[in-house]
Design a protein around this motif. Sequence first.
Motif, mmCIF file in Angstrom:
data_model
loop_
_atom_site.group_PDB
_atom_site.id
_atom_site.type_symbol
_atom_site.label_atom_id
_atom_site.label_comp_id
_atom_site.label_asym_id
_atom_site.label_seq_id
_atom_site.Cartn_x
_atom_site.Cartn_y
_atom_site.Cartn_z
ATOM 1 N N LEU A 154 0.817 -1.214 0.000
ATOM 2 C CA LEU A 154 0.000 0.000 0.000
ATOM 3 C C LEU A 154 0.853 1.266 0.000
ATOM 4 N N THR A 155 2.036 1.207 0.587
ATOM 5 C CA THR A 155 2.955 2.340 0.485
ATOM 6 C C THR A 155 3.323 2.574 -0.983
ATOM 7 N N GLY A 156 3.619 1.493 -1.695
ATOM 8 C CA GLY A 156 3.905 1.612 -3.122
ATOM 9 C C GLY A 156 2.725 2.131 -3.907
ATOM 10 N N MET A 157 1.520 1.672 -3.552
ATOM 11 C CA MET A 157 0.317 2.158 -4.227
ATOM 12 C C MET A 157 0.100 3.641 -3.942
ATOM 13 N N ARG A 158 0.408 4.053 -2.725
ATOM 14 C CA ARG A 158 0.253 5.466 -2.347
ATOM 15 C C ARG A 158 1.207 6.342 -3.163
ATOM 16 N N ILE A 159 2.437 5.909 -3.290
ATOM 17 C CA ILE A 159 3.412 6.656 -4.094
ATOM 18 C C ILE A 159 2.990 6.643 -5.567
ATOM 19 N N SER A 160 2.557 5.486 -6.057
ATOM 20 C CA SER A 160 2.125 5.363 -7.445
ATOM 21 C C SER A 160 0.925 6.248 -7.742
ATOM 22 N N MET A 161 0.011 6.370 -6.782
ATOM 23 C CA MET A 161 -1.150 7.236 -6.985
ATOM 24 C C MET A 161 -0.708 8.684 -7.151
ATOM 25 N N GLY A 162 0.243 9.120 -6.340
ATOM 26 C CA GLY A 162 0.757 10.486 -6.476
ATOM 27 C C GLY A 162 1.397 10.720 -7.831
ATOM 28 N N VAL A 210 1.095 12.605 -13.606
ATOM 29 C CA VAL A 210 1.182 12.247 -15.020
ATOM 30 C C VAL A 210 -0.150 12.487 -15.735
ATOM 31 N N ILE A 211 -1.265 12.274 -15.037
ATOM 32 C CA ILE A 211 -2.573 12.547 -15.647
ATOM 33 C C ILE A 211 -2.652 14.000 -16.091
ATOM 34 N N VAL A 212 -2.254 14.895 -15.200
ATOM 35 C CA VAL A 212 -2.311 16.328 -15.522
ATOM 36 C C VAL A 212 -1.375 16.643 -16.683
ATOM 37 N N ALA A 213 -0.164 16.092 -16.655
ATOM 38 C CA ALA A 213 0.793 16.341 -17.742
ATOM 39 C C ALA A 213 0.293 15.765 -19.066
ATOM 40 N N ALA A 214 -0.269 14.560 -19.027
ATOM 41 C CA ALA A 214 -0.772 13.930 -20.254
ATOM 42 C C ALA A 214 -1.931 14.734 -20.838
ATOM 43 N N GLU A 215 -2.803 15.248 -19.974
ATOM 44 C CA GLU A 215 -3.914 16.055 -20.467
ATOM 45 C C GLU A 215 -3.416 17.350 -21.099
ATOM 46 N N MET A 216 -2.329 17.898 -20.569
ATOM 47 C CA MET A 216 -1.746 19.105 -21.172
ATOM 48 C C MET A 216 -1.195 18.798 -22.559
ATOM 49 N N VAL A 226 -4.774 24.825 -10.257
ATOM 50 C CA VAL A 226 -3.594 24.300 -9.558
ATOM 51 C C VAL A 226 -3.954 23.937 -8.118
ATOM 52 N N LEU A 227 -4.722 24.797 -7.459
ATOM 53 C CA LEU A 227 -5.169 24.487 -6.097
ATOM 54 C C LEU A 227 -6.083 23.260 -6.076
ATOM 55 N N LEU A 228 -6.953 23.142 -7.063
ATOM 56 C CA LEU A 228 -7.827 21.983 -7.165
ATOM 57 C C LEU A 228 -7.012 20.698 -7.357
ATOM 58 N N ILE A 229 -6.001 20.760 -8.195
ATOM 59 C CA ILE A 229 -5.115 19.607 -8.404
ATOM 60 C C ILE A 229 -4.467 19.206 -7.080
ATOM 61 N N GLY A 230 -4.005 20.196 -6.327
ATOM 62 C CA GLY A 230 -3.381 19.917 -5.034
ATOM 63 C C GLY A 230 -4.346 19.299 -4.034
ATOM 64 N N VAL A 231 -5.568 19.816 -3.965
ATOM 65 C CA VAL A 231 -6.562 19.297 -3.017
ATOM 66 C C VAL A 231 -6.964 17.864 -3.374
ATOM 67 N N VAL A 232 -7.167 17.599 -4.653
ATOM 68 C CA VAL A 232 -7.515 16.237 -5.065
ATOM 69 C C VAL A 232 -6.355 15.288 -4.782
ATOM 70 N N GLY A 233 -5.124 15.701 -5.069
ATOM 71 C CA GLY A 233 -3.951 14.880 -4.774
ATOM 72 C C GLY A 233 -3.829 14.588 -3.287
ATOM 73 N N MET A 234 -4.053 15.605 -2.455
ATOM 74 C CA MET A 234 -3.987 15.411 -1.007
ATOM 75 C C MET A 234 -5.091 14.460 -0.547
#
Length: 164
Positions: free
Chosen positions: A93-101, A106-112, A139-147
């Motif tokens: 789950l630690t690996g999954m947590r890092i992978s999710m981040g 990458v989702i944001v970069a790919a969409e750009m 950018v704030l929304l991206i941060g809140v969803v990531g958190m």
Amino acid sequence: SPLMRKAFDPFVQVLKPISPLAWMPLALYTLKDSDVSGIFVIFICSVWPMLINTAFGVSAVKREWLNVASTLEVNPVRKAFQVILPAAAPTILTGMRISMGIAWLVIVAAEMLVGGTGVGYFVWNEWNNLSLTNVIFAVLLIGVVGMSLDLMFAQLQKAVTYVE
């Protein structure tokens, strides 16, 4: 297995640091579909922490637990699900947590890069329209969803962690 680790580790170490920006043109060329290419890039960039942590977690299972399972003649499938998986779950789950981040980045970069839809596209489009307020909001929304995603994985990680 030490042999499997030695066989696969060079591939992992070569592929792991490759940027999503480098994968995207190759994915677009070979897959010919921007949506599928985006999913591929997200997968290939975020799979490594999960893979490495899973291998580490499985290799760190206490030898005594495996010996007890062998003494009780537990079949391999049952041993995997009732001994190895529960023991390795916090590390997995630690690996999954890092992978999710990483996947969220990458989702944001790919969409750009690909454009069309998504918050990454929205940020890039609003930047091109010189709407800095909308860019800051996104950018704030991206941060809140990531958190929020990180907090969910942290709770899941606590739930599977066994404290002696």
